[in-house]
Design an enzyme around this catalytic site. Sequence first.
Site, PDB file in Angstrom:
ATOM      1  N   ASP A 164      -6.314  -6.947   4.214  1.00 36.19           N
ATOM      2  CA  ASP A 164      -7.436  -6.259   3.571  1.00 36.19           C
ATOM      3  C   ASP A 164      -8.386  -7.291   2.965  1.00 36.19           C
ATOM      4  O   ASP A 164      -9.603  -7.255   3.177  1.00 36.19           O
ATOM      5  CB  ASP A 164      -6.903  -5.310   2.476  1.00 36.19           C
ATOM      6  CG  ASP A 164      -8.035  -4.594   1.771  1.00 36.19           C
ATOM      7  OD1 ASP A 164      -8.941  -4.089   2.471  1.00 36.19           O
ATOM      8  OD2 ASP A 164      -8.039  -4.563   0.524  1.00 36.19           O
ATOM      9  N   TYR A 193       0.824  -1.212   0.000  1.00 37.57           N
ATOM     10  CA  TYR A 193       0.000   0.000   0.000  1.00 37.57           C
ATOM     11  C   TYR A 193       0.852   1.253   0.000  1.00 37.57           C
ATOM     12  O   TYR A 193       0.464   2.281  -0.550  1.00 37.57           O
ATOM     13  CB  TYR A 193      -0.887   0.036   1.254  1.00 37.57           C
ATOM     14  CG  TYR A 193      -2.233  -0.615   1.110  1.00 37.57           C
ATOM     15  CD1 TYR A 193      -2.347  -1.964   0.820  1.00 37.57           C
ATOM     16  CD2 TYR A 193      -3.401   0.120   1.295  1.00 37.57           C
ATOM     17  CE1 TYR A 193      -3.579  -2.564   0.716  1.00 37.57           C
ATOM     18  CE2 TYR A 193      -4.642  -0.471   1.194  1.00 37.57           C
ATOM     19  CZ  TYR A 193      -4.721  -1.820   0.899  1.00 37.57           C
ATOM     20  OH  TYR A 193      -5.948  -2.408   0.796  1.00 37.57           O
ATOM     21  N   LYS A 244       3.008 -15.481   2.758  1.00 38.82           N
ATOM     22  CA  LYS A 244       3.283 -16.231   1.528  1.00 38.82           C
ATOM     23  C   LYS A 244       4.793 -16.467   1.508  1.00 38.82           C
ATOM     24  O   LYS A 244       5.510 -16.027   0.599  1.00 38.82           O
ATOM     25  CB  LYS A 244       2.783 -15.399   0.327  1.00 38.82           C
ATOM     26  CG  LYS A 244       2.789 -16.121  -0.997  1.00 38.82           C
ATOM     27  CD  LYS A 244       1.688 -17.152  -1.146  1.00 38.82           C
ATOM     28  CE  LYS A 244       1.864 -17.928  -2.445  1.00 38.82           C
ATOM     29  NZ  LYS A 244       0.935 -19.069  -2.557  1.00 38.82           N
ATOM     30  N   ASP A 262      -3.081 -18.305   0.604  1.00 38.50           N
ATOM     31  CA  ASP A 262      -4.064 -18.974  -0.257  1.00 38.50           C
ATOM     32  C   ASP A 262      -4.814 -20.051   0.530  1.00 38.50           C
ATOM     33  O   ASP A 262      -6.028 -20.189   0.444  1.00 38.50           O
ATOM     34  CB  ASP A 262      -3.410 -19.541  -1.536  1.00 38.50           C
ATOM     35  CG  ASP A 262      -2.086 -20.254  -1.278  1.00 38.50           C
ATOM     36  OD1 ASP A 262      -1.614 -20.265  -0.122  1.00 38.50           O
ATOM     37  OD2 ASP A 262      -1.524 -20.808  -2.240  1.00 38.50           O
ATOM     38  N   ASP A 309     -12.256  -8.822   4.639  1.00 40.94           N
ATOM     39  CA  ASP A 309     -13.545  -8.748   3.939  1.00 40.94           C
ATOM     40  C   ASP A 309     -14.153 -10.138   3.805  1.00 40.94           C
ATOM     41  O   ASP A 309     -15.359 -10.330   3.979  1.00 40.94           O
ATOM     42  CB  ASP A 309     -13.378  -8.135   2.539  1.00 40.94           C
ATOM     43  CG  ASP A 309     -13.652  -6.637   2.546  1.00 40.94           C
ATOM     44  OD1 ASP A 309     -13.396  -6.002   3.599  1.00 40.94           O
ATOM     45  OD2 ASP A 309     -14.119  -6.104   1.524  1.00 40.94           O
TER      46      ASP A 309
HETATM   47  C1  IPM Z   1     -10.316  -0.895   4.237  1.00 38.48           C
HETATM   48  C2  IPM Z   1     -10.566  -0.299   2.887  1.00 38.48           C
HETATM   49  C3  IPM Z   1      -9.380   0.587   2.523  1.00 38.48           C
HETATM   50  C4  IPM Z   1      -8.171  -0.294   2.409  1.00 38.48           C
HETATM   51  C5  IPM Z   1      -9.582   1.431   1.270  1.00 38.48           C
HETATM   52  C6  IPM Z   1     -10.826   2.287   1.364  1.00 38.48           C
HETATM   53  C7  IPM Z   1      -8.372   2.271   0.960  1.00 38.48           C
HETATM   54  O1  IPM Z   1     -10.807  -1.265   1.931  1.00 38.48           O
HETATM   55  O2  IPM Z   1     -10.236  -0.151   5.221  1.00 38.48           O
HETATM   56  O3  IPM Z   1     -10.174  -2.125   4.322  1.00 38.48           O
HETATM   57  O4  IPM Z   1      -7.930  -0.930   1.357  1.00 38.48           O
HETATM   58  O5  IPM Z   1      -7.426  -0.392   3.373  1.00 38.48           O
HETATM   59 MN    MN Z   2     -10.766  -3.298   2.666  1.00 38.26          MN
END
Ligand code: IPM
Ligand code: MN
Length: 371
Positions: free
Chosen positions: A245, A142, A189, A221, A249
């Site tokens: 990240d 990032y 990884k 993975d 999710d």
């Molecule tokens: C999160 C979001 C952010 C990230 C974006 C909005 C930059 O997806 O907080 O997980 O990728 O970190």
């Molecule tokens: Mn995110």
Amino acid sequence: MKKKIAVIEGDGIGPEVTRQAIRVLNAVAESFKHEFEYNYCMMGADAIDKTGSPLPDETIETCLNSDAILFGAIGHPRYDNDPSAKVRPEQGLLKLRKSLQLFANIRPVSTYSSLFHLSPLKSKQIEGVDFVIFRELTGGIYFGKKETSTDGAQAMDECTYNREEIARITRLAFEQAMLRKKKLTLVDKANVLETSRLWRRVVQETAGEYPEVSVDYMFVDNAAMQIIVNPKQFDVILTENMFGDILSDEASVISGSLGLLPSASIGTGAALFEPIHGSYPQAAGKDIANPIGSILSAAMLLDHLGLKEEGQLVRDAVNWTLLNSFVTKDIDPVNFYFTSTIGELISDFVSGKISGSVNTENIELRKSTII
Ligand code: IPM
Ligand code: MN
């Protein structure tokens, strides 16, 4: 206790869910005789519209001078599909993370039996799932060097980590494991990446200081698969920025609704608390978004300020609404309550205005039923 809280409502549904979290914080302040001073500031698409910048300097200033930050959501579709956009809302959040050195993103994943039917996983797989992801937040791909060649035919994002960046979040993750089931899984990884091999070395060294914690290592993975096939095996997951990240999710859907989950980003100074859901622009302004992710983020904020009893009361209030089917549209698309009604119920519970059996008649009036 007197505390300064910076509030960034942000984009989309950010303002309406944050307002409910503030309402709950106000109920806590009143019941426990605390004083919370809120200082509102801007970030994201909202800030671009008003100032041209996704993160105005005053926002950084206000956050640096606060005890904690409550944040709503960021992002707007008009930037999402435009690769040539020079300014993006998300740049604001990334810059804020870096400016405040918010190096650890903490996302708890727990489940509610009343919502099992909403999970894409089978009930027997999710019963008892309770783990927390520690995602490194200010390093890795990032924040590495980024380049696009002048002819636009090549692009590069560099991934770098140094020992200290890894060690500081590793310590936090071990400390957390000590308070939980004493199990830590490093997701990496290491069969391919140098940075992952550095993560393993640092984690192995730190593990020596925590002999009671059992440590295992899992390739990302495989971890992506294990989170689905056997999420119960996890206690604390530690991982780098990009993997965290993606996995957080993925893990967030286990509970049945993205709208329920809170997160904390902590570092050297003021910490930031935000629901993990995005800005959900289609729902903005309709009073239908789920405010619980934001309200539980406020509970994490209270814990972080040392107000554990207050944080627990907020969680009890949330559990009470879910158990009694006082839920928003994402959870029950037919018999649902508005964002503001859920916020009101939770703050009333915190204020002690609701006890044991509920007079549902008044609440029923606020229910929306689609026929
Ligand atoms: C999160 C979001 C952010 C990230 C974006 C909005 C930059 O997806 O907080 O997980 O990728 O970190
Ligand atoms: Mn995110």
